[in-house]
Scaffold this active site. Structure first.
Site, PDB file in Angstrom:
ATOM      1  N   GLU A   1      -8.429  -5.463   4.838  1.00 35.16           N
ATOM      2  CA  GLU A   1      -8.187  -5.080   3.430  1.00 35.16           C
ATOM      3  C   GLU A   1      -6.720  -5.904   2.901  1.00 35.16           C
ATOM      4  OE1 GLU A   1      -8.824  -1.006   4.462  1.00 35.16           O
ATOM      5  OE2 GLU A   1      -9.621  -0.693   2.434  1.00 35.16           O
TER       6      GLU A   1
ATOM      7  N   ASP B   1     -10.080  11.851  16.457  1.00 36.39           N
ATOM      8  CA  ASP B   1     -10.033  10.282  16.977  1.00 36.39           C
ATOM      9  C   ASP B   1     -11.394   9.980  17.830  1.00 36.39           C
ATOM     10  OD1 ASP B   1      -7.859   8.155  17.841  1.00 36.39           O
ATOM     11  OD2 ASP B   1      -9.607   8.169  19.180  1.00 36.39           O
ATOM     12  N   MET B   2     -12.237   9.183  17.218  1.00 34.15           N
ATOM     13  CA  MET B   2     -13.480   8.657  17.687  1.00 34.15           C
ATOM     14  C   MET B   2     -13.384   8.504  19.278  1.00 34.15           C
ATOM     15  SD  MET B   2     -16.515   8.762  17.592  1.00 34.15           S
ATOM     16  CE  MET B   2     -17.407   8.705  15.950  1.00 34.15           C
ATOM     17  N   ARG B   3     -12.269   7.616  19.606  1.00 38.66           N
ATOM     18  CA  ARG B   3     -12.191   7.650  21.162  1.00 38.66           C
ATOM     19  C   ARG B   3     -12.166   8.764  22.033  1.00 38.66           C
ATOM     20  NH1 ARG B   3      -7.697   3.214  20.270  1.00 38.66           N
ATOM     21  NH2 ARG B   3      -7.455   4.809  18.587  1.00 38.66           N
TER      22      ARG B   3
ATOM     23  N   ARG C   1      -2.398  -2.054  -3.568  1.00 40.16           N
ATOM     24  CA  ARG C   1      -3.840  -1.372  -3.232  1.00 40.16           C
ATOM     25  C   ARG C   1      -3.590  -0.297  -4.300  1.00 40.16           C
ATOM     26  NH1 ARG C   1      -5.452   2.828   0.842  1.00 40.16           N
ATOM     27  NH2 ARG C   1      -7.524   2.930   0.388  1.00 40.16           N
TER      28      ARG C   1
ATOM     29  N   GLY D   1     -12.330   0.722  12.116  1.00 38.40           N
ATOM     30  CA  GLY D   1     -11.920   1.151  13.490  1.00 38.40           C
ATOM     31  C   GLY D   1     -13.103   1.630  14.492  1.00 38.40           C
ATOM     32  N   ILE D   2     -13.763   2.300  13.856  1.00 39.63           N
ATOM     33  CA  ILE D   2     -15.047   2.931  14.666  1.00 39.63           C
ATOM     34  C   ILE D   2     -16.247   1.835  14.567  1.00 39.63           C
ATOM     35  CG2 ILE D   2     -16.996   4.607  14.777  1.00 39.63           C
ATOM     36  CD1 ILE D   2     -14.784   6.671  13.550  1.00 39.63           C
ATOM     37  N   GLY D   3     -16.371   1.330  13.538  1.00 37.31           N
ATOM     38  CA  GLY D   3     -17.659   0.354  13.565  1.00 37.31           C
ATOM     39  C   GLY D   3     -17.474  -0.784  14.285  1.00 37.31           C
ATOM     40  N   GLU D   4     -16.062  -1.348  14.211  1.00 40.89           N
ATOM     41  CA  GLU D   4     -15.819  -2.650  14.887  1.00 40.89           C
ATOM     42  C   GLU D   4     -15.616  -2.107  16.447  1.00 40.89           C
ATOM     43  OE1 GLU D   4     -12.256  -4.325  13.277  1.00 40.89           O
ATOM     44  OE2 GLU D   4     -13.085  -3.839  11.222  1.00 40.89           O
TER      45      GLU D   4
ATOM     46  N   ARG E   1     -12.544  15.028   7.371  1.00 38.22           N
ATOM     47  CA  ARG E   1     -13.297  15.152   6.280  1.00 38.22           C
ATOM     48  C   ARG E   1     -14.829  15.427   6.486  1.00 38.22           C
ATOM     49  NH1 ARG E   1     -11.669   9.961   3.305  1.00 38.22           N
ATOM     50  NH2 ARG E   1      -9.475  10.282   3.099  1.00 38.22           N
TER      51      ARG E   1
ATOM     52  N   HIS F   1     -18.728   1.360   6.701  1.00 45.18           N
ATOM     53  CA  HIS F   1     -17.136   1.034   6.896  1.00 45.18           C
ATOM     54  C   HIS F   1     -16.640   2.393   7.561  1.00 45.18           C
ATOM     55  CE1 HIS F   1     -12.880   0.345   5.800  1.00 45.18           C
ATOM     56  NE2 HIS F   1     -12.797   1.361   6.125  1.00 45.18           N
TER      57      HIS F   1
ATOM     58  N   ASN G   1       0.775  -1.267   0.082  1.00 46.53           N
ATOM     59  CA  ASN G   1      -0.035   0.113  -0.079  1.00 46.53           C
ATOM     60  C   ASN G   1       0.679   1.206   0.022  1.00 46.53           C
ATOM     61  OD1 ASN G   1      -1.844   1.893   0.413  1.00 46.53           O
ATOM     62  ND2 ASN G   1      -2.958   0.745   2.167  1.00 46.53           N
TER      63      ASN G   1
ATOM     64  N   HIS H   1     -13.068   2.395  -0.742  1.00 47.48           N
ATOM     65  CA  HIS H   1     -13.275   1.417   0.088  1.00 47.48           C
ATOM     66  C   HIS H   1     -13.688   0.066  -0.319  1.00 47.48           C
ATOM     67  CE1 HIS H   1     -13.465   4.615   3.706  1.00 47.48           C
ATOM     68  NE2 HIS H   1     -12.282   4.364   3.503  1.00 47.48           N
TER      69      HIS H   1
HETATM   70  P1  AMP Z   1      -9.228   3.120  11.069  1.00 47.20           P
HETATM   71  O1  AMP Z   1      -9.276   4.278   9.988  1.00 47.20           O
HETATM   72  O2  AMP Z   1     -10.351   1.883  10.472  1.00 47.20           O
HETATM   73  O3  AMP Z   1      -8.065   2.872  11.375  1.00 47.20           O
HETATM   74  O4  AMP Z   1     -10.274   3.600  12.106  1.00 47.20           O
HETATM   75  C1  AMP Z   1      -9.726   4.787  12.829  1.00 47.20           C
HETATM   76  C2  AMP Z   1     -10.778   5.202  13.845  1.00 47.20           C
HETATM   77  O5  AMP Z   1     -11.451   4.145  14.627  1.00 47.20           O
HETATM   78  C3  AMP Z   1     -10.450   6.479  14.949  1.00 47.20           C
HETATM   79  O6  AMP Z   1     -11.486   7.347  14.822  1.00 47.20           O
HETATM   80  C4  AMP Z   1     -10.279   5.498  15.973  1.00 47.20           C
HETATM   81  O7  AMP Z   1     -10.698   6.323  17.202  1.00 47.20           O
HETATM   82  C5  AMP Z   1     -11.310   4.602  15.835  1.00 47.20           C
HETATM   83  N1  AMP Z   1     -11.111   3.408  16.827  1.00 47.20           N
HETATM   84  C6  AMP Z   1     -10.152   2.439  17.013  1.00 47.20           C
HETATM   85  N2  AMP Z   1     -10.202   1.988  18.070  1.00 47.20           N
HETATM   86  C7  AMP Z   1     -11.047   2.014  18.850  1.00 47.20           C
HETATM   87  C8  AMP Z   1     -11.821   1.951  20.139  1.00 47.20           C
HETATM   88  N3  AMP Z   1     -11.458   0.891  20.861  1.00 47.20           N
HETATM   89  N4  AMP Z   1     -12.916   2.419  20.262  1.00 47.20           N
HETATM   90  C9  AMP Z   1     -13.357   3.255  19.985  1.00 47.20           C
HETATM   91  N5  AMP Z   1     -12.894   3.967  18.739  1.00 47.20           N
HETATM   92  C10 AMP Z   1     -11.864   3.213  18.067  1.00 47.20           C
END
Ligand code: AMP
Length: 385
Positions: A370, A268-270, A78, A316-319, A228, A195, A7, A167
């Site tokens: 991916e 960052d969602m967390r 990719r 990341g967020i969805g999982e 974004r 996603h 990638n 995606h």
């Molecule tokens: P990705 O681009 O798929 O790596 O996703 C990144 C996003 O997933 C970021 O906003 C992270 O804050 C969120 N994320 C990753 N791990 C967690 C977690 N354990 N709880 C909540 N959000 C998470």
């Protein structure tokens, strides 16, 4: 079969070596700061590899240490943009490389880097089969009414301005795994895949194929993302241009300063969830806007697929963010969707159901992968010749 997945970004190169038969990852890594030097400023000189070829030398050495005498069988790349031509992974030759290069104007940050990666491999291992796996390919099945913008025809015919979607590798992989979890053939899977990573998109799947997706001409359209904006009134850009903003200012604002970062000051969602839980009203607003936008898309795509039979969260967020899933779930009552609070908050790396038995359709969490999808597509394309 051993497949190296590459990638390649403009200044970085992520790699992973996978054993297809075993389904295992043998080694992986990230080379950064390609072509970047600080010119001796700051704390000592930080100099990355001069170019992608030099970065690949480092990758080759790192791989050799792990593999010893075992040889790679193929390389899978990719590639972000496959334009209107590529709807499947393809074995790369000079003509294909040039075709990917011709798509540079559509993905100016990504495709040139992908081409550098391909050429560097060709130089290092001239006989190695290489396969391009496109982020847009899965969305080639979009019907015209979903990919057209209602703008003058010549913008499409002369400039390729239409919706492409991104995606795709993840949406396709997750679609297949979701169908398997539900024990139905993928051709019978009608559903919505969300996603949700730092970049986020939602796809409407009918009969296992993509029939609509939230990202468009670029990955900017659609959902609220980490940095974004997603959808907005295009007149805002006209308004700002008239007050002196130039193209670079607009691009940077929309792609790097908006989304969760623009609303809550953090992408960052967390961190945003934690801030909202401790009473930060900007963070609460950001979550409300982001979950509402997604819920609206899910409602729309329920119509697009003629009645979704499942809703799937991934990335990341969805999982991982049960809080965000819960916020979306509580807006979907009109569709008869009901999350099970206990199942939703359980942590697991496995594909799973998080809705109640009473829910009109199952809601799933399916981890995406991916690299695995690219490796398997590469192996299949090489085997097919
Ligand atoms: P990705 O681009 O798929 O790596 O996703 C990144 C996003 O997933 C970021 O906003 C992270 O804050 C969120 N994320 C990753 N791990 C967690 C977690 N354990 N709880 C909540 N959000 C998470």
């Amino acid at each position: 079969m051993l497949v190296l997945v590459i990638n390649s970004g403009s200044s970085s190169l992520k790699y992973q070596v996978r054993d297809i038969a075993e389904g295992s990852v043998l080694t992986e890594g990230l080379i950064e700061r390609i072509g970047v030097s600080n010119g001796g400023q700051g704390d000592g000189e930080v100099v990355g590899p001069a170019d992608h070829a030099e970065a690949l030398e480092q990758v080759g050495a790192a791989i050799h240490e792990v593999l010893g005498d075992r040889q790679l069988d193929a390389v899978g790349h990719r590639v972000v943009h496959g334009g209107e031509r590529f709807g499947e992974p393809v074995l790369i030759d000079n003509e294909i490389t040039r075709a990917i290069e011709r798509l540079n104007p559509l993905a100016p940050l990504h495709n040139p880097a992908n081409v550098l990666g391909i050429r560097a491999i060709t130089k290092k291992w001239p006989d190695m089969p290489q396969v391009a796996v496109f982020d847009t390919a899965f969305h080639r099945s979009l019907p015209e009414h979903a990919w057209r913008y209602a703008v003058p025809d010549e913008l499409y015919t002369n400039h390729g301005i239409r919706r492409y979607g991104f995606h795709g590798t993840s949406h396709e992989y997750v679609t297949n795994r979701a169908a398997a979890l539900l024990d139905i053939p993928v051709e019978e899977f009608d559903g919505v895949i969300a996603h949700l990573g730092n970049g986020a998109s939602v796809t409407a799947i009918r009969g296992g194929k993509s029939v609509d997706t939230s990202m468009g001409f670029t990955p900017l359209e659609g959902l609220v993302m980490g940095t974004r904006s997603g959808d907005l009134d295009p007149s805002i850009l006209v308004f700002l241009a008239r007050t002196g903003w130039n193209a670079e200012d607009l691009d940077s604002m929309l792609n790097r300063e908006s989304g969760l970062k623009g609303l809550a000051g953090n992408n960052d969602m967390r961190s945003v969830v934690e801030a909202a839980e401790s009473g930060d009203s900007r963070a609460a607003t950001a979550l409300a806007v982001t979950s509402y936008r997604l819920a609206k898309y899910i409602g729309g795509y329920h119509v697009a697929v003629g009645g979704a039979k499942a809703l799937v969260f991934t990335a990341g967020i969805g999982e991982n963010s049960h809080q965000f899933r819960a916020l979306v779930g509580e807006k979907l009552g009109a569709l008869g969707i009901e999350l099970d609070a206990g199942l939703n908050s359980e942590r697991s790396k496995e594909p799973r159901v998080i809705s109640t038995n009473a829910s009109a359709i199952p809601v799933l969490v399916v981890p995406t992968d991916e690299e695995r999808a690219i490796a398997e597509a590469t192996a299949a394309a090489v085997a097919a010749g």
